[in-house]
Design a protein around this motif. Sequence first.
Motif, PDB file in Angstrom:
ATOM      1  N   ARG A 184     100.633 -38.603  53.028  1.00  0.00           N
ATOM      2  CA  ARG A 184     101.679 -38.994  53.968  1.00  0.00           C
ATOM      3  C   ARG A 184     102.286 -40.337  53.585  1.00  0.00           C
ATOM      4  O   ARG A 184     101.643 -41.178  52.948  1.00  0.00           O
ATOM      5  N   PHE A 185     103.541 -40.539  54.003  1.00  0.00           N
ATOM      6  CA  PHE A 185     104.190 -41.844  53.936  1.00  0.00           C
ATOM      7  C   PHE A 185     103.973 -42.571  55.259  1.00  0.00           C
ATOM      8  O   PHE A 185     104.021 -41.956  56.331  1.00  0.00           O
ATOM      9  N   LEU A 193     111.652 -43.103  58.163  1.00  0.00           N
ATOM     10  CA  LEU A 193     112.456 -42.258  57.274  1.00  0.00           C
ATOM     11  C   LEU A 193     112.251 -40.793  57.654  1.00  0.00           C
ATOM     12  O   LEU A 193     111.157 -40.386  58.033  1.00  0.00           O
ATOM     13  N   GLU A 194     113.310 -40.006  57.544  1.00  0.00           N
ATOM     14  CA  GLU A 194     113.241 -38.580  57.859  1.00  0.00           C
ATOM     15  C   GLU A 194     113.399 -37.767  56.582  1.00  0.00           C
ATOM     16  O   GLU A 194     114.054 -38.181  55.631  1.00  0.00           O
ATOM     17  N   GLU A 195     112.787 -36.593  56.581  1.00  0.00           N
ATOM     18  CA  GLU A 195     112.955 -35.675  55.457  1.00  0.00           C
ATOM     19  C   GLU A 195     114.386 -35.150  55.416  1.00  0.00           C
ATOM     20  O   GLU A 195     115.027 -35.017  56.464  1.00  0.00           O
ATOM     21  N   PRO A 196     114.892 -34.823  54.210  1.00  0.00           N
ATOM     22  CA  PRO A 196     114.256 -34.975  52.897  1.00  0.00           C
ATOM     23  C   PRO A 196     114.281 -36.438  52.440  1.00  0.00           C
ATOM     24  O   PRO A 196     115.252 -37.163  52.681  1.00  0.00           O
ATOM     25  N   SER A 271     106.066 -41.474  58.417  1.00  0.00           N
ATOM     26  CA  SER A 271     107.460 -41.113  58.171  1.00  0.00           C
ATOM     27  C   SER A 271     107.497 -39.861  57.309  1.00  0.00           C
ATOM     28  O   SER A 271     106.635 -39.661  56.446  1.00  0.00           O
ATOM     29  N   GLY A 272     108.521 -39.040  57.522  1.00  0.00           N
ATOM     30  CA  GLY A 272     108.603 -37.796  56.767  1.00  0.00           C
ATOM     31  C   GLY A 272     107.514 -36.829  57.198  1.00  0.00           C
ATOM     32  O   GLY A 272     106.902 -36.970  58.253  1.00  0.00           O
ATOM     33  N   GLY A 273     107.278 -35.843  56.368  1.00  0.00           N
ATOM     34  CA  GLY A 273     106.299 -34.818  56.702  1.00  0.00           C
ATOM     35  C   GLY A 273     105.057 -34.893  55.842  1.00  0.00           C
ATOM     36  O   GLY A 273     104.948 -35.750  54.962  1.00  0.00           O
ATOM     37  N   PRO A 274     104.103 -33.978  56.093  1.00  0.00           N
ATOM     38  CA  PRO A 274     102.878 -33.945  55.278  1.00  0.00           C
ATOM     39  C   PRO A 274     103.118 -33.276  53.932  1.00  0.00           C
ATOM     40  O   PRO A 274     103.891 -32.314  53.831  1.00  0.00           O
ATOM     41  N   TYR A 275     102.471 -33.778  52.897  1.00  0.00           N
ATOM     42  CA  TYR A 275     102.554 -33.210  51.552  1.00  0.00           C
ATOM     43  C   TYR A 275     101.195 -32.589  51.219  1.00  0.00           C
ATOM     44  O   TYR A 275     100.220 -33.299  50.991  1.00  0.00           O
ATOM     45  N   ILE A 276     101.139 -31.267  51.228  1.00  0.00           N
ATOM     46  CA  ILE A 276      99.871 -30.556  51.042  1.00  0.00           C
ATOM     47  C   ILE A 276      99.415 -30.631  49.583  1.00  0.00           C
ATOM     48  O   ILE A 276      98.237 -30.814  49.298  1.00  0.00           O
TER      49      ILE A 276
END
Length: 326
Positions: A184-185, A193-196, A271-276
Motif C-alpha cells: 500500500r501507499f 492520492l486516488e487511483e490510477p 492512498s490509492g488501492g491495495p497491490y496484491i
Amino acid sequence: MAILHKSKNGTYCSPSLRAAAQDGHQTCHVRITHATLRANHMGISNRMHIRTIVFCTAVFLGAGLSQFSAASDFPHYWDGREHVAKPNLSTVERIRFVTTVDYPPFNFIDASGRISGFNIDLVRAICSELNVTAICQIEARPWNELQQTVENGEAEAIIAGLKPTTQLREKFAFTAPYMRLPARFVTLKETTLEEPLADKLEKKVVGVVDGSVHQAIFADYFPGDRWVGYPTRALMLKDLRDKKIDAVFGDGSDLSFWIGSPEAQNCCTFSGGPYIAPQFLGDGMMIAATAKHTDLVDAFNFALKSMEEKGTTSELYLRYFPVDFY
C-alpha cells in the motif's frame, strides 16, 4: 481447543497443567525465537518489530470483537456459487496445528504469556465451524521445526505463514488463501492520492525500504517514477511524517499499525488501492498439511468458505487490524 506447550522433558501440557506445574522437569514453557517477520513468511523481506506485539495486546485486551464490526473492504476469496462439501471427520482422533510465536499479529505471546493472534483465533473458529473443537490443539514450535513436526506425525497442520513454493507443494497440500498481505501507499492526510496513481506520482517522491520486496514492486509497477531508498522503516516513516517525502510504499498490514500508532501523530492515511502483486508477494496466507491429510485440507476449505459467507473471517480481521489495509 487445547493450547499445548512443550515441557523441558519433551512432553506436552495444557495451560491449566502449566499453571499448576512446579519448578523442575514438568515445568512447561514455550520456546521463543526473535520477533521478526522472516523472508519465508509469505516471501516478504521486511521485518516486523516487537513493539507491534505490545500495540496489538493493548488493543485486544481493551476491546471486544463487536467494537471492530464496522464495514471493511476485506476481499472475498471464494466464489459464492462454488460448492465445497463438508468432509466426514468422525474417524479423526486429533487435529493439532503448529505455529510460531514470532509473527505478530498472526501468532505471538501476549502479556499473560499465552499464544495469541489472528491465526490462533482463526483455528478456534475453524474447529468450531467443523464441530471438532474437542480434538483440536495448537502448539508453538520454532520456525525451523514446523515442517518436520508435521511430516513425522507429531502434528497435522501448519498455520504460520508458510509460503507455498513449488518445492513445498510436492510435500504438502495447502488450503485456499484466507488472507493476502497487499502493498500500500501511505501519504499525509492533506495530500491523499486516488487511483490510477501512475500519472499522479510523476512529480512525487516515494520512500521504500532499500532491498525490500516492496522496492522491487514499486520499480516494476511504476518504472518512470521517483523513489528514495531508506536503510530502515523508522527513518522512512519519520521523513513522511516530517513532510520530507510525499509518500511511502510498503506492507499494508505493517503500515496500518503505524497509521494508528502515537508515533504517526495522526498524520497519515492510505492512498490509492491495495497491490496484491502475487508474483512478488505470493499466493496469500494458507494452512498446510501433508499430502496424506488432504481430507483435513478439504475440511479447512469448507470451514473457510463458510466463515467467509458468515462474515467471521472479516470480523476477525477487523479485530486484529482496526485500521483496514484493504
